[in-house]
Scaffold this motif. Sequence first.
Motif, PDB file in Angstrom:
ATOM      1  N   ARG A 159     -12.805  14.688  29.902  1.00 24.82           N
ATOM      2  CA  ARG A 159     -11.914  14.466  30.722  1.00 24.82           C
ATOM      3  C   ARG A 159     -11.451  15.793  31.848  1.00 24.82           C
ATOM      4  N   LEU A 160     -11.723  15.819  32.952  1.00 22.71           N
ATOM      5  CA  LEU A 160     -11.103  17.117  33.546  1.00 22.71           C
ATOM      6  C   LEU A 160      -9.742  17.096  34.073  1.00 22.71           C
ATOM      7  N   PHE A 161      -9.344  15.525  34.191  1.00 26.24           N
ATOM      8  CA  PHE A 161      -8.079  15.327  34.791  1.00 26.24           C
ATOM      9  C   PHE A 161      -7.465  14.135  33.732  1.00 26.24           C
ATOM     10  N   PRO A 162      -6.093  14.096  33.777  1.00 27.02           N
ATOM     11  CA  PRO A 162      -5.552  12.968  32.865  1.00 27.02           C
ATOM     12  C   PRO A 162      -5.888  11.588  33.314  1.00 27.02           C
ATOM     13  N   PRO A 163      -5.850  10.701  32.394  1.00 26.82           N
ATOM     14  CA  PRO A 163      -6.513   9.459  32.822  1.00 26.82           C
ATOM     15  C   PRO A 163      -5.589   8.923  33.664  1.00 26.82           C
ATOM     16  N   LEU A 164      -6.145   7.911  34.610  1.00 25.80           N
ATOM     17  CA  LEU A 164      -5.349   7.278  35.614  1.00 25.80           C
ATOM     18  C   LEU A 164      -4.137   6.445  35.342  1.00 25.80           C
ATOM     19  N   THR A 165      -4.271   5.989  33.929  1.00 20.74           N
ATOM     20  CA  THR A 165      -2.897   5.357  33.357  1.00 20.74           C
ATOM     21  C   THR A 165      -1.754   6.227  33.390  1.00 20.74           C
ATOM     22  N   ASP A 166      -1.938   7.446  33.489  1.00 20.06           N
ATOM     23  CA  ASP A 166      -0.918   8.328  33.582  1.00 20.06           C
ATOM     24  C   ASP A 166      -0.601   8.954  34.720  1.00 20.06           C
ATOM     25  N   ILE A 167      -1.247   8.237  35.826  1.00 23.93           N
ATOM     26  CA  ILE A 167      -1.059   9.014  37.213  1.00 23.93           C
ATOM     27  C   ILE A 167       0.341   9.148  37.827  1.00 23.93           C
ATOM     28  N   ARG A 168       1.190   8.182  37.487  1.00 28.21           N
ATOM     29  CA  ARG A 168       2.562   8.420  37.976  1.00 28.21           C
ATOM     30  C   ARG A 168       3.223   9.498  37.428  1.00 28.21           C
ATOM     31  N   GLN A 169       3.153   9.579  36.222  1.00 34.65           N
ATOM     32  CA  GLN A 169       3.748  10.783  35.530  1.00 34.65           C
ATOM     33  C   GLN A 169       3.062  11.978  35.996  1.00 34.65           C
ATOM     34  N   THR A 170       1.853  12.192  36.170  1.00 33.52           N
ATOM     35  CA  THR A 170       1.007  13.186  36.515  1.00 33.52           C
ATOM     36  C   THR A 170       1.619  13.713  37.939  1.00 33.52           C
ATOM     37  N   SER A 171       1.563  12.710  38.814  1.00 35.81           N
ATOM     38  CA  SER A 171       1.896  12.917  40.179  1.00 35.81           C
ATOM     39  C   SER A 171       3.380  13.081  40.279  1.00 35.81           C
ATOM     40  N   GLU A 172       4.238  12.768  39.768  1.00 35.22           N
ATOM     41  CA  GLU A 172       5.773  13.365  39.566  1.00 35.22           C
ATOM     42  C   GLU A 172       5.680  14.695  39.575  1.00 35.22           C
ATOM     43  N   VAL A 173       5.054  15.435  38.538  1.00 36.71           N
ATOM     44  CA  VAL A 173       5.115  16.719  38.202  1.00 36.71           C
ATOM     45  C   VAL A 173       4.450  17.453  39.259  1.00 36.71           C
ATOM     46  N   LEU A 174       3.267  17.032  39.643  1.00 36.53           N
ATOM     47  CA  LEU A 174       2.195  17.716  40.634  1.00 36.53           C
ATOM     48  C   LEU A 174       2.994  17.683  42.269  1.00 36.53           C
ATOM     49  N   ILE A 175       3.816  16.653  42.519  1.00 37.56           N
ATOM     50  CA  ILE A 175       4.529  16.486  43.731  1.00 37.56           C
ATOM     51  C   ILE A 175       5.601  17.806  43.780  1.00 37.56           C
ATOM     52  N   ALA A 176       6.413  17.890  42.659  1.00 39.62           N
ATOM     53  CA  ALA A 176       7.418  18.677  42.692  1.00 39.62           C
ATOM     54  C   ALA A 176       7.043  20.006  42.564  1.00 39.62           C
ATOM     55  N   HIS A 177       5.858  20.462  42.123  1.00 38.51           N
ATOM     56  CA  HIS A 177       5.192  21.592  41.867  1.00 38.51           C
ATOM     57  C   HIS A 177       4.882  22.209  43.500  1.00 38.51           C
ATOM     58  N   LEU A 178       4.232  21.296  44.226  1.00 38.86           N
ATOM     59  CA  LEU A 178       3.795  21.608  45.614  1.00 38.86           C
ATOM     60  C   LEU A 178       5.130  21.458  46.715  1.00 38.86           C
ATOM     61  N   ALA A 179       5.953  20.714  46.374  1.00 43.59           N
ATOM     62  CA  ALA A 179       7.344  20.791  47.219  1.00 43.59           C
ATOM     63  C   ALA A 179       7.915  22.122  47.115  1.00 43.59           C
ATOM     64  N   ASP A 180       7.944  22.631  45.745  1.00 45.34           N
ATOM     65  CA  ASP A 180       8.596  24.025  45.593  1.00 45.34           C
ATOM     66  C   ASP A 180       7.438  25.229  46.189  1.00 45.34           C
ATOM     67  N   PHE A 181       6.195  24.866  46.204  1.00 44.99           N
ATOM     68  CA  PHE A 181       5.256  25.633  46.597  1.00 44.99           C
ATOM     69  C   PHE A 181       5.393  25.998  48.149  1.00 44.99           C
ATOM     70  N   MET A 182       5.494  24.478  48.755  1.00 45.11           N
ATOM     71  CA  MET A 182       5.622  24.528  50.222  1.00 45.11           C
ATOM     72  C   MET A 182       6.851  25.427  50.769  1.00 45.11           C
TER      73      MET A 182
END
Length: 253
Positions: A159-182
């Motif tokens: 698995r190169l990515f977390p399973p899709l069952t965890d997509i909401r939790q993963t997306s929360e962290v990824l969105i926060a990271h990218l918002a800060d980056f922007m």
Amino acid sequence: NLSSACISCGSSCCCCCCRPYLLDLATAVAELRPSVLIGAAAQPGAFTQDILRLMGQLNKHPFIFPLSNPTSMAECTAEQVFAATEGRAIFASGSPNDPLVLPGGKQIFPTQANNAYVFPAVGHAAVITRCTTITDEVFLEAASALAQFATPDQLQQGRLFPPLTDIRQTSEVLIAHLADFMVQKGLGQLPEGVRGRLDRQEWLSVVKERMFDPTRSRKGGSGGSGLSGVGRKPPVEGVASERQQQTLVHSKL
């Protein structure tokens, strides 16, 4: 003369633009000795067993990504890749592949690489920060951040990515990271009403507040939209709201 400077790029000649035309993929792999093979031309079966075996001979862990879809257009299957490389390949595909059991008994869950994590996260972060320009650097940052999510155990399972069952939790962290980056790159702004630099947990709170949650919506809340109910018309019975319709459409993709 391959020792001279490249006419096209000016560098010393080890680049592909300086090599003679290579008739087919098998010849190109043998001549160029790549470590990564990406298929995106919808040529089913293009990654033959001979090519896959050669990739395994050239590399301890060859990266093989048959990204064309649907399945009927895939360059090869996960089963073919792991069989030809003795289970050593790093694999991701555009179409889903069933789990595999290697000869030694190890179970592999082939990765499906699509935009389910990166594109929605980039878009949501852009909306939150009112980002004016989404550069290539943003997507590279998203890919780099996403690559950190898979645990060692998940990587061992293919698995190169977390399973899709965890997509909401993963997306929360990824969105926060990218918002800060922007914001830090000057591409976006802090959300309205927010002052000063936010830390990781504060960005997470901002993101969760602005993520739609149909469960909360059914209970009478705003669904995490960040909007109050003031001035909003009550829904017509039996007619789904535009936001709910969008959610239903997204769930079918």
